[in-house]
Design a protein around this motif. Structure first.
Motif, PDB file in Angstrom:
ATOM      1  N   PRO A  12       0.912  -1.214  -0.026  1.00  0.00           N
ATOM      2  CA  PRO A  12      -0.034  -0.034  -0.008  1.00  0.00           C
ATOM      3  C   PRO A  12       0.694   1.234  -0.140  1.00  0.00           C
ATOM      4  CG  PRO A  12      -0.081  -0.983   2.181  1.00  0.00           C
ATOM      5  CD  PRO A  12       0.925  -1.854   1.349  1.00  0.00           C
ATOM      6  N   PHE A  13       2.321   1.338   0.110  1.00  0.00           N
ATOM      7  CA  PHE A  13       2.957   2.364   0.086  1.00  0.00           C
ATOM      8  C   PHE A  13       3.766   2.616  -1.284  1.00  0.00           C
ATOM      9  CE2 PHE A  13       3.085   0.430   4.337  1.00  0.00           C
ATOM     10  CZ  PHE A  13       2.308   1.587   5.167  1.00  0.00           C
ATOM     11  N   ALA A  14       4.044   3.592  -1.402  1.00  0.00           N
ATOM     12  CA  ALA A  14       4.491   4.348  -2.814  1.00  0.00           C
ATOM     13  C   ALA A  14       5.808   4.971  -2.025  1.00  0.00           C
ATOM     14  CB  ALA A  14       3.853   5.113  -3.688  1.00  0.00           C
ATOM     15  N   PHE A  15       7.172   4.338  -2.397  1.00  0.00           N
ATOM     16  CA  PHE A  15       8.299   4.749  -1.764  1.00  0.00           C
ATOM     17  C   PHE A  15       9.091   5.494  -2.686  1.00  0.00           C
ATOM     18  CE2 PHE A  15       7.814   0.874   0.551  1.00  0.00           C
ATOM     19  CZ  PHE A  15       7.639   1.241   1.786  1.00  0.00           C
ATOM     20  N   ASN A  16       9.843   6.527  -2.283  1.00  0.00           N
ATOM     21  CA  ASN A  16      10.827   7.412  -2.997  1.00  0.00           C
ATOM     22  C   ASN A  16      12.118   6.858  -2.408  1.00  0.00           C
ATOM     23  OD1 ASN A  16      12.495   9.015  -4.117  1.00  0.00           O
ATOM     24  ND2 ASN A  16      11.559  10.934  -3.330  1.00  0.00           N
ATOM     25  N   PHE A  17      12.915   6.136  -3.428  1.00  0.00           N
ATOM     26  CA  PHE A  17      14.106   5.590  -3.178  1.00  0.00           C
ATOM     27  C   PHE A  17      15.303   6.331  -3.746  1.00  0.00           C
ATOM     28  CE2 PHE A  17      11.806   1.753  -2.597  1.00  0.00           C
ATOM     29  CZ  PHE A  17      12.008   1.344  -1.280  1.00  0.00           C
ATOM     30  N   ASP A  18      14.901   7.653  -4.149  1.00  0.00           N
ATOM     31  CA  ASP A  18      15.939   8.619  -4.923  1.00  0.00           C
ATOM     32  C   ASP A  18      16.236   9.707  -4.050  1.00  0.00           C
ATOM     33  OD1 ASP A  18      17.617  10.100  -6.465  1.00  0.00           O
ATOM     34  OD2 ASP A  18      16.109  10.350  -8.032  1.00  0.00           O
ATOM     35  N   ALA A  19      17.367   9.622  -3.227  1.00  0.00           N
ATOM     36  CA  ALA A  19      17.480  10.767  -2.135  1.00  0.00           C
ATOM     37  C   ALA A  19      17.772  11.929  -2.677  1.00  0.00           C
ATOM     38  CB  ALA A  19      18.963  10.151  -1.431  1.00  0.00           C
ATOM     39  N   ALA A  20      18.210  11.998  -4.035  1.00  0.00           N
ATOM     40  CA  ALA A  20      18.308  13.519  -4.762  1.00  0.00           C
ATOM     41  C   ALA A  20      17.152  14.269  -4.833  1.00  0.00           C
ATOM     42  CB  ALA A  20      19.055  13.296  -6.110  1.00  0.00           C
ATOM     43  N   THR A  21      16.121  13.332  -4.942  1.00  0.00           N
ATOM     44  CA  THR A  21      14.656  14.040  -5.129  1.00  0.00           C
ATOM     45  C   THR A  21      13.875  14.168  -3.837  1.00  0.00           C
ATOM     46  OG1 THR A  21      13.605  11.997  -5.873  1.00  0.00           O
ATOM     47  CG2 THR A  21      14.688  13.357  -7.526  1.00  0.00           C
ATOM     48  N   PHE A  22      14.335  13.750  -2.735  1.00  0.00           N
ATOM     49  CA  PHE A  22      13.516  13.707  -1.484  1.00  0.00           C
ATOM     50  C   PHE A  22      12.838  14.947  -1.365  1.00  0.00           C
ATOM     51  CE2 PHE A  22      15.961  10.065   1.134  1.00  0.00           C
ATOM     52  CZ  PHE A  22      15.255   9.233   0.546  1.00  0.00           C
ATOM     53  N   LYS A  23      11.751  15.130  -0.918  1.00  0.00           N
ATOM     54  CA  LYS A  23      10.863  16.396  -0.545  1.00  0.00           C
ATOM     55  C   LYS A  23       9.925  16.021   0.674  1.00  0.00           C
ATOM     56  CE  LYS A  23       7.220  15.730  -4.012  1.00  0.00           C
ATOM     57  NZ  LYS A  23       7.882  14.217  -4.432  1.00  0.00           N
ATOM     58  N   VAL A  24       9.690  17.103   1.326  1.00  0.00           N
ATOM     59  CA  VAL A  24       8.954  16.802   2.421  1.00  0.00           C
ATOM     60  C   VAL A  24       7.514  16.130   1.997  1.00  0.00           C
ATOM     61  CG1 VAL A  24       7.495  18.104   4.371  1.00  0.00           C
ATOM     62  CG2 VAL A  24       9.965  18.721   3.764  1.00  0.00           C
TER      63      VAL A  24
END
Length: 83
Positions: A12-24
């Protein structure tokens, strides 16, 4: 993460694994280091702050005071001393 649910449902989660594009507001998978009991377990949290060299993760969606400082990498690492 397909097929992770008990009936073959997708995660059920959509993760961001790209640290360069992390956002709040991004959902990340993070690890806890320094305690063998937790080191092999993935945890899910939402990014509250994103800085050049670290992030702040919401550790408990029901308690806004639970915040962990983690490394800024694809799967942030949180020291067990933060827990």
């Amino acid at each position: 993460m397909q097929g992770m649910g008990g009936g073959g449902d997708d995660c059920p989660f959509a993760f961001n694994f790209d640290a360069a594009t992390f956002k709040v507001g991004d959902t990340v998978s993070y690890r806890i280091t320094g305690n063998p009991m937790f080191e092999d377990m993935p945890f899910v949290g939402q990014l509250l702050e994103v800085h050049d060299d670290f992030v702040v993760i919401a550790g408990d969606a029901n308690d806004p005071s639970v915040r962990y400082r983690g490394t800024r990498e694809s799967r942030p690492q949180v020291a067990a001393s933060e827990i």
